[in-house]
Design an enzyme around this catalytic site. Structure first.
Site, PDB file in Angstrom:
ATOM      1  N   CYS A 188      35.658  36.902  37.270  1.00  0.00           N
ATOM      2  CA  CYS A 188      34.882  37.710  36.342  1.00  0.00           C
ATOM      3  C   CYS A 188      33.397  37.640  36.645  1.00  0.00           C
ATOM      4  O   CYS A 188      32.638  38.466  36.192  1.00  0.00           O
ATOM      5  CB  CYS A 188      35.129  37.251  34.919  1.00  0.00           C
ATOM      6  SG  CYS A 188      36.856  37.019  34.604  1.00  0.00           S
TER       7      CYS A 188
ATOM      8  N   GLY B  28      44.203  37.284  28.479  1.00  0.00           N
ATOM      9  CA  GLY B  28      43.835  35.896  28.207  1.00  0.00           C
ATOM     10  C   GLY B  28      42.508  35.869  27.462  1.00  0.00           C
ATOM     11  O   GLY B  28      42.309  35.080  26.528  1.00  0.00           O
TER      12      GLY B  28
ATOM     13  N   GLN C 178      45.591  29.367  34.169  1.00  0.00           N
ATOM     14  CA  GLN C 178      45.765  29.065  35.599  1.00  0.00           C
ATOM     15  C   GLN C 178      46.873  28.045  35.852  1.00  0.00           C
ATOM     16  O   GLN C 178      47.295  27.862  36.996  1.00  0.00           O
ATOM     17  CB  GLN C 178      44.456  28.549  36.211  1.00  0.00           C
ATOM     18  CG  GLN C 178      43.353  29.589  36.271  1.00  0.00           C
ATOM     19  CD  GLN C 178      43.647  30.746  37.225  1.00  0.00           C
ATOM     20  OE1 GLN C 178      44.517  30.651  38.097  1.00  0.00           O
ATOM     21  NE2 GLN C 178      42.933  31.848  37.054  1.00  0.00           N
TER      22      GLN C 178
HETATM   23  N1  PLP Z   1      41.113  31.742  31.436  1.00  0.00           N
HETATM   24  C1  PLP Z   1      41.117  31.416  32.733  1.00  0.00           C
HETATM   25  C2  PLP Z   1      41.155  29.979  33.128  1.00  0.00           C
HETATM   26  C3  PLP Z   1      41.083  32.410  33.706  1.00  0.00           C
HETATM   27  O1  PLP Z   1      41.082  32.086  34.999  1.00  0.00           O
HETATM   28  C4  PLP Z   1      41.041  33.766  33.295  1.00  0.00           C
HETATM   29  C5  PLP Z   1      40.948  34.854  34.297  1.00  0.00           C
HETATM   30  O2  PLP Z   1      40.462  34.687  35.394  1.00  0.00           O
HETATM   31  C6  PLP Z   1      41.061  34.047  31.925  1.00  0.00           C
HETATM   32  C7  PLP Z   1      41.098  33.015  31.021  1.00  0.00           C
HETATM   33  C8  PLP Z   1      41.045  35.447  31.429  1.00  0.00           C
HETATM   34  O3  PLP Z   1      42.335  35.996  31.472  1.00  0.00           O
HETATM   35  P1  PLP Z   1      42.527  37.597  31.490  1.00  0.00           P
HETATM   36  O4  PLP Z   1      42.133  38.042  32.867  1.00  0.00           O
HETATM   37  O5  PLP Z   1      43.970  37.801  31.188  1.00  0.00           O
HETATM   38  O6  PLP Z   1      41.621  38.143  30.447  1.00  0.00           O
END
Ligand code: PLP
Length: 379
Positions: A319, A69, A175
């Site tokens: 993160c 993402g 999400q």
């Molecule tokens: N966008 C949202 C709303 C998320 O919650 C997350 C991950 O927690 C991401 C983007 C990032 O996605 P990815 O873990 O696939 O990089």
């Protein structure tokens, strides 16, 4: 261990794993190769693309596979910046860092960027947008549902507003997918991000869904895979798994509404009895997410104590759980910093059970008592 951190990542569903295994255990072939192995891989990827497109009501040709993402969000932002050097970027104050950080990085290179505030319930505050008439917003990124609070934005209203002003609109639906309906065509957004590991698919694969009218430059360049928009040999097994996970999203939504929402209700009622503040309580939220805090109880301390007792929760965005800064989402909602330091997130999954919730509540109660006593002694 009881796992209550499904907004961070989900375990691969057995049906998903089953579809992936042949592509992990046999010669997969490179989809770019002109032989039987290559063609088989290419066909499997295109079948997965159809499943992904179908799950969000998009056309397969609009699906670009990426590795995360995060990559999808960086791709759209940097791709737009390259194609339209005059872009004025806008994003909400509660976006995931993989939206806000690339935009901040562009603003350091001279692009204009606007952070849009939210109200105390985590909803976008359209009235308070400062849209400079000389340099109006031309790209807007708003998430469908927040990863920390679970608050769902009124996207159709926002998009209507943005389209009147001729903005390119992107939504981060990472999400939302598998928890609420996600419809690319009906929403009339120009681009959308979804990610496999949040929907019981494997990690390391995601998609950017993009309206072909948008002239986006590629972010990763090389061999020209994904119609030149994302080079790099495809992660075939992961893509196959992502396709299967997307196929399952309708079933997951039924489970979440039927089985998980009642668990969320129990948790909210019981947490409030223990004195918890529930963030975004008056907004429409995802049925699996509860973001809460107890006055004068540090979130990280409680999280560690619960981890020791066998419960996996989060103290905010996955993160950023390694840093001790209060959640940027709660700060944007105007939550007092001391309360925000106590924030804990429960995110239930399709396999969460009533007994898990009951066991958790007993453990939480005793940990709270212990921590309150410690705080009283320290004071
Ligand atoms: N966008 C949202 C709303 C998320 O919650 C997350 C991950 O927690 C991401 C983007 C990032 O996605 P990815 O873990 O696939 O990089």
């Amino acid at each position: 261990m009881i796992y209550f951190d499904h907004n961070a990542t989900t375990a691969i569903h057995p049906e998903v794993l089953q579809e992936m295994i042949p592509f992990l255990s046999e010669q997969q072939g490179n989809p770019a190769s002109n032989h039987k192995f290559g063609r088989r891989a290419q066909t499997a990827i295109e079948e997965a693309r159809e499943k992904v497109a179908f799950s969000v009501n998009a056309h397969p040709s609009q699906v670009i596979f990426t590795a995360s993402g995060t990559e999808s969000n960086n791709t759209i932002i940097n791709g737009i910046a390259q194609s339209y050097p005059e872009t004025h970027f806008a994003y909400s104050a509660i976006e995931h860092p993989c939206i806000s950080e690339p935009i901040k990085s562009l603003s350091r290179r001279g692009f204009v960027a606007t952070k849009i505030p939210v109200n105390n319930q985590g909803l976008l505050d359209l009235e308070n947008i400062k849209n400079d008439a000389k340099n109006p917003i031309s790209f807007l990124s708003i998430m469908m549902a927040n990863n920390e609070t679970g608050v769902i934005q009124d996207l159709s209203k926002i998009i209507k507003w943005a389209k009147k002003k001729e903005m390119i609109v992107h939504t981060d639906a990472v999400q939302a997918l598998g928890k609420i309906p996600v419809d690319f065509e009906m929403l009339e957004v120009d681009a959308m991000t979804i990610s496999s590991h949040k929907i019981y698919g494997p990690q390391g694969v995601a998609a950017l869904i993009i309206n072909k009218k948008i002239d986006m430059s590629p972010f990763i360049i090389g061999g020209g895979q994904e119609k030149g928009l994302r080079s790099g040999t495809e992660n075939i097994a992961a893509i196959i798994g992502f396709g299967k996970a997307c196929e399952r999203t309708k079933e997951n939504m039924v489970i979440i509404k039927r089985d998980i929402k009642p668990l969320q209700t129990i948790l909210i009622v019981e947490l409030k009895k223990m004195g918890a503040i529930i963030f975004g309580e008056n907004s429409v939220r995802l049925n699996n997410t509860i973001f809460f805090a107890f006055n004068r109880i540090d979130g990280t301390t409680l999280l560690t104590a619960l981890d020791r007792k066998g419960f996996a929760l989060a103290s905010g965005s996955a993160c950023s759980s390694n840093n001790n800064e209060p959640s940027h989402v709660l700060m944007a909602m105007g939550v007092n910093q001391e309360i925000a330091q106590g924030a804990i997130r429960i995110s239930l999954g399709i396999n969460s059970k009533k007994t898990d919730v009951e066991t958790f509540l007993v453990a939480l109660k005793s940990e709270l008592e212990r921590l309150k006593q410690l705080t009283a002694i320290a004071a």
